[in-house]
Motif scaffolding. Structure first.
Motif, PDB file in Angstrom:
ATOM      1  N   GLN A 156       0.827  -1.197   0.000  1.00 42.41           N
ATOM      2  CA  GLN A 156       0.000   0.000   0.000  1.00 42.41           C
ATOM      3  C   GLN A 156       0.866   1.253   0.000  1.00 42.41           C
ATOM      4  N   THR A 157       0.523   2.194  -0.848  1.00 41.82           N
ATOM      5  CA  THR A 157       1.275   3.450  -0.921  1.00 41.82           C
ATOM      6  C   THR A 157       0.372   4.665  -0.769  1.00 41.82           C
ATOM      7  N   GLU A 158      -0.924   4.493  -0.970  1.00 45.54           N
ATOM      8  CA  GLU A 158      -1.853   5.613  -0.897  1.00 45.54           C
ATOM      9  C   GLU A 158      -2.601   5.617   0.426  1.00 45.54           C
ATOM     10  N   ASN A 159      -3.021   6.823   0.823  1.00 43.62           N
ATOM     11  CA  ASN A 159      -3.840   7.010   2.034  1.00 43.62           C
ATOM     12  C   ASN A 159      -3.187   6.404   3.273  1.00 43.62           C
ATOM     13  N   MET A 160      -1.855   6.465   3.334  1.00 42.45           N
ATOM     14  CA  MET A 160      -1.147   5.860   4.456  1.00 42.45           C
ATOM     15  C   MET A 160      -1.485   6.555   5.773  1.00 42.45           C
ATOM     16  N   ASP A 161      -1.515   7.888   5.761  1.00 41.18           N
ATOM     17  CA  ASP A 161      -1.806   8.624   6.994  1.00 41.18           C
ATOM     18  C   ASP A 161      -3.183   8.242   7.534  1.00 41.18           C
ATOM     19  N   GLU A 162      -4.153   8.157   6.650  1.00 41.96           N
ATOM     20  CA  GLU A 162      -5.505   7.804   7.058  1.00 41.96           C
ATOM     21  C   GLU A 162      -5.555   6.381   7.619  1.00 41.96           C
ATOM     22  N   ALA A 163      -4.833   5.464   6.977  1.00 42.86           N
ATOM     23  CA  ALA A 163      -4.834   4.074   7.427  1.00 42.86           C
ATOM     24  C   ALA A 163      -4.174   3.935   8.791  1.00 42.86           C
ATOM     25  N   VAL A 164      -3.070   4.651   9.008  1.00 44.62           N
ATOM     26  CA  VAL A 164      -2.394   4.607  10.299  1.00 44.62           C
ATOM     27  C   VAL A 164      -3.295   5.179  11.381  1.00 44.62           C
ATOM     28  N   GLU A 165      -3.922   6.305  11.084  1.00 46.94           N
ATOM     29  CA  GLU A 165      -4.828   6.923  12.068  1.00 46.94           C
ATOM     30  C   GLU A 165      -5.979   5.978  12.404  1.00 46.94           C
ATOM     31  N   GLN A 166      -6.556   5.351  11.392  1.00 46.78           N
ATOM     32  CA  GLN A 166      -7.681   4.453  11.635  1.00 46.78           C
ATOM     33  C   GLN A 166      -7.274   3.267  12.509  1.00 46.78           C
ATOM     34  N   ALA A 167      -6.101   2.687  12.236  1.00 45.55           N
ATOM     35  CA  ALA A 167      -5.642   1.544  13.029  1.00 45.55           C
ATOM     36  C   ALA A 167      -5.395   1.956  14.480  1.00 45.55           C
ATOM     37  N   LEU A 168      -4.808   3.106  14.685  1.00 46.26           N
ATOM     38  CA  LEU A 168      -4.552   3.582  16.053  1.00 46.26           C
ATOM     39  C   LEU A 168      -5.863   3.886  16.779  1.00 46.26           C
ATOM     40  N   LYS A 169      -6.839   4.376  16.050  1.00 46.77           N
ATOM     41  CA  LYS A 169      -8.144   4.628  16.678  1.00 46.77           C
ATOM     42  C   LYS A 169      -8.808   3.315  17.070  1.00 46.77           C
ATOM     43  N   ARG A 170      -8.744   2.328  16.182  1.00 45.39           N
ATOM     44  CA  ARG A 170      -9.347   1.029  16.501  1.00 45.39           C
ATOM     45  C   ARG A 170      -8.665   0.375  17.694  1.00 45.39           C
ATOM     46  N   ALA A 171      -7.374   0.675  17.872  1.00 48.05           N
ATOM     47  CA  ALA A 171      -6.626   0.120  18.997  1.00 48.05           C
ATOM     48  C   ALA A 171      -6.705   1.012  20.235  1.00 48.05           C
ATOM     49  N   ALA A 172      -7.577   2.022  20.191  1.00 48.54           N
ATOM     50  CA  ALA A 172      -7.795   2.924  21.328  1.00 48.54           C
ATOM     51  C   ALA A 172      -6.509   3.605  21.785  1.00 48.54           C
ATOM     52  N   LEU A 173      -5.670   3.989  20.815  1.00 46.78           N
ATOM     53  CA  LEU A 173      -4.387   4.610  21.141  1.00 46.78           C
ATOM     54  C   LEU A 173      -4.219   5.983  20.500  1.00 46.78           C
ATOM     55  N   TRP A 174      -5.044   6.312  19.534  1.00 44.37           N
ATOM     56  CA  TRP A 174      -4.857   7.535  18.760  1.00 44.37           C
ATOM     57  C   TRP A 174      -4.805   8.789  19.629  1.00 44.37           C
ATOM     58  N   ASP A 175      -5.751   8.939  20.532  1.00 41.07           N
ATOM     59  CA  ASP A 175      -5.811  10.162  21.340  1.00 41.07           C
ATOM     60  C   ASP A 175      -4.570  10.352  22.195  1.00 41.07           C
ATOM     61  N   GLU A 176      -3.898   9.261  22.537  1.00 35.55           N
ATOM     62  CA  GLU A 176      -2.713   9.341  23.397  1.00 35.55           C
ATOM     63  C   GLU A 176      -1.436   9.636  22.625  1.00 35.55           C
ATOM     64  N   VAL A 177      -1.434   9.341  21.328  1.00 39.00           N
ATOM     65  CA  VAL A 177      -0.171   9.455  20.577  1.00 39.00           C
ATOM     66  C   VAL A 177      -0.266  10.329  19.331  1.00 39.00           C
ATOM     67  N   LYS A 178      -1.409  10.902  19.056  1.00 40.43           N
ATOM     68  CA  LYS A 178      -1.614  11.604  17.779  1.00 40.43           C
ATOM     69  C   LYS A 178      -0.658  12.778  17.568  1.00 40.43           C
ATOM     70  N   ASP A 179      -0.139  13.336  18.649  1.00 38.36           N
ATOM     71  CA  ASP A 179       0.784  14.465  18.525  1.00 38.36           C
ATOM     72  C   ASP A 179       2.249  14.052  18.616  1.00 38.36           C
ATOM     73  N   GLN A 180       2.506  12.752  18.664  1.00 42.69           N
ATOM     74  CA  GLN A 180       3.886  12.277  18.790  1.00 42.69           C
ATOM     75  C   GLN A 180       4.116  11.017  17.965  1.00 42.69           C
ATOM     76  N   LEU A 181       3.619  11.009  16.749  1.00 41.32           N
ATOM     77  CA  LEU A 181       3.716   9.829  15.900  1.00 41.32           C
ATOM     78  C   LEU A 181       5.151   9.517  15.487  1.00 41.32           C
ATOM     79  N   ASP A 182       6.022  10.520  15.610  1.00 40.93           N
ATOM     80  CA  ASP A 182       7.424  10.282  15.276  1.00 40.93           C
ATOM     81  C   ASP A 182       8.230   9.763  16.462  1.00 40.93           C
ATOM     82  N   LYS A 183       7.584   9.616  17.605  1.00 39.44           N
ATOM     83  CA  LYS A 183       8.225   9.082  18.800  1.00 39.44           C
ATOM     84  C   LYS A 183       8.422   7.577  18.658  1.00 39.44           C
ATOM     85  N   SER A 184       9.503   7.056  19.233  1.00 42.02           N
ATOM     86  CA  SER A 184       9.762   5.624  19.146  1.00 42.02           C
ATOM     87  C   SER A 184       8.680   4.831  19.875  1.00 42.02           C
ATOM     88  N   GLY A 185       8.243   3.746  19.259  1.00 36.97           N
ATOM     89  CA  GLY A 185       7.277   2.874  19.919  1.00 36.97           C
ATOM     90  C   GLY A 185       7.823   2.280  21.203  1.00 36.97           C
TER      91      GLY A 185
END
Length: 292
Positions: A156-185
């Motif tokens: 997959q090369t298109e809509n990557m940002d949207e796909a990452v955001e959706q997966a993080l939301k489904r995993a109930a993590l988006w609100d906690e990390v949305k401003d630090q996506l470049d931070k190491s896991g």
């Protein structure tokens, strides 16, 4: 294979029941007259094992298992250590292929297709059947790249940002990390790391999510978050969870499979029935703490 998209999680751990090892490649006995195949009467089970047997060299890790697992429900797999729970789980997306000593016979069908047929690509299969492990194992990459990894492997090369955001939301993590996506896991807390691994597993849009003791390394608060998340995921995915925690199995699952010593699937039924009125005395003894 009929569905050419069948195929893998982005991170794996291999063990033969106790030893754990992360790898970046995937995303007492019943008497004879008591034994019978526990094939459920669920409608069109998404996963069906028939006489599935696993040998590790001279050791038979899994006795013949016949069972059907329902779609978009949570199935818990319980039993004492060394009874074949994780062995069975790892057959479902062919993780045991990576164990040289493993010899697997019988059949295991995903939507009617035997996943051990020669024309099945295990890598493709694991994109449809994702896996989350006992110990959180994020890659030493950014949060964004952890989630995007499986998507990139998928091509997959298109809509990557949207796909990452959706997966993080489904995993109930988006609100906690949305401003630090470049931070190491690796900088996240244990519970956050496990939810990141769940986001990574669901990003390629699987149909089944396998979880091997997903909360055993977490504190009670993080465990509660994972349990709530499992309930939410079952609305969109089929979830199969191995757990040693019987209270957890009772809380989170619709169906429960009980494996006992010798790699035998002794009973499979609605979770309420298993915990309130099991058919086998050995199951009742295990659940009530008389052995195991």
């Amino acid at each position: 294979m009929s569905d050419t998209s069948l195929g893998t999680t982005t991170a794996t751990e291999i063990d033969t029941e106790t030893d754990e090892e992360s790898a970046d490649r995937s995303l007492g006995t019943e008497t004879d007259n008591e034994m019978e195949p526990w094939i459920t009467d669920v409608r069109s089970p998404i996963l069906e094992a028939e006489e599935l047997v696993v040998q590790y060299g001279d050791i038979q890790a899994l006795q013949p298992v016949s069972v059907g697992l329902p779609e978009k429900e949570v199935t818990a797999i319980i039993g004492p250590s060394g009874c074949g729970k994780s062995t069975f789980l790892r057959c479902i997306n062919r993780m045991n292929d990576l164990v040289d000593a493993a010899d697997i016979t019988g059949s295991l069908r995903f939507r009617g297709k035997d996943i051990y047929d020669d024309d099945v690509d295990p890598v493709a299969l694991r994109r449809k059947i994702g896996m989350v492990f006992q110990k959180p194992n994020p890659f030493p990459k950014s949060i964004y790249d952890n989630v995007a990894y499986g998507l990139r492997i998928k091509g997959q090369t298109e809509n990557m940002d949207e796909a990452v955001e959706q997966a993080l939301k489904r995993a109930a993590l988006w609100d906690e990390v949305k401003d630090q996506l470049d931070k190491s896991g690796l900088d996240l807390s244990g519970g956050q790391q496990q939810r990141l691994c769940i986001a990574r597993a669901i990003a390629p849009d699987p149909e089944v999510i396998l979880m091997d003791e997903p909360a055993s390394a977490l504190d009670p608060v993080a465990t509660s978050q994972i349990e709530d998340l499992i309930a939410e995921l079952s609305e969109d995915y089929t979830v199969v969870v191995v757990t040693h925690n019987m209270q957890q199995a009772a809380r989170i699952s619709d169906k429960t499979a009980v494996f006992l010593t010798g790699g035998q699937l002794v009973e499979f039924d609605d979770t309420n029935t298993i915990f309130e009125n099991p058919k086998h005395q050995r199951v009742e003894d295990y659940i009530t703490g008389k052995f195991g």
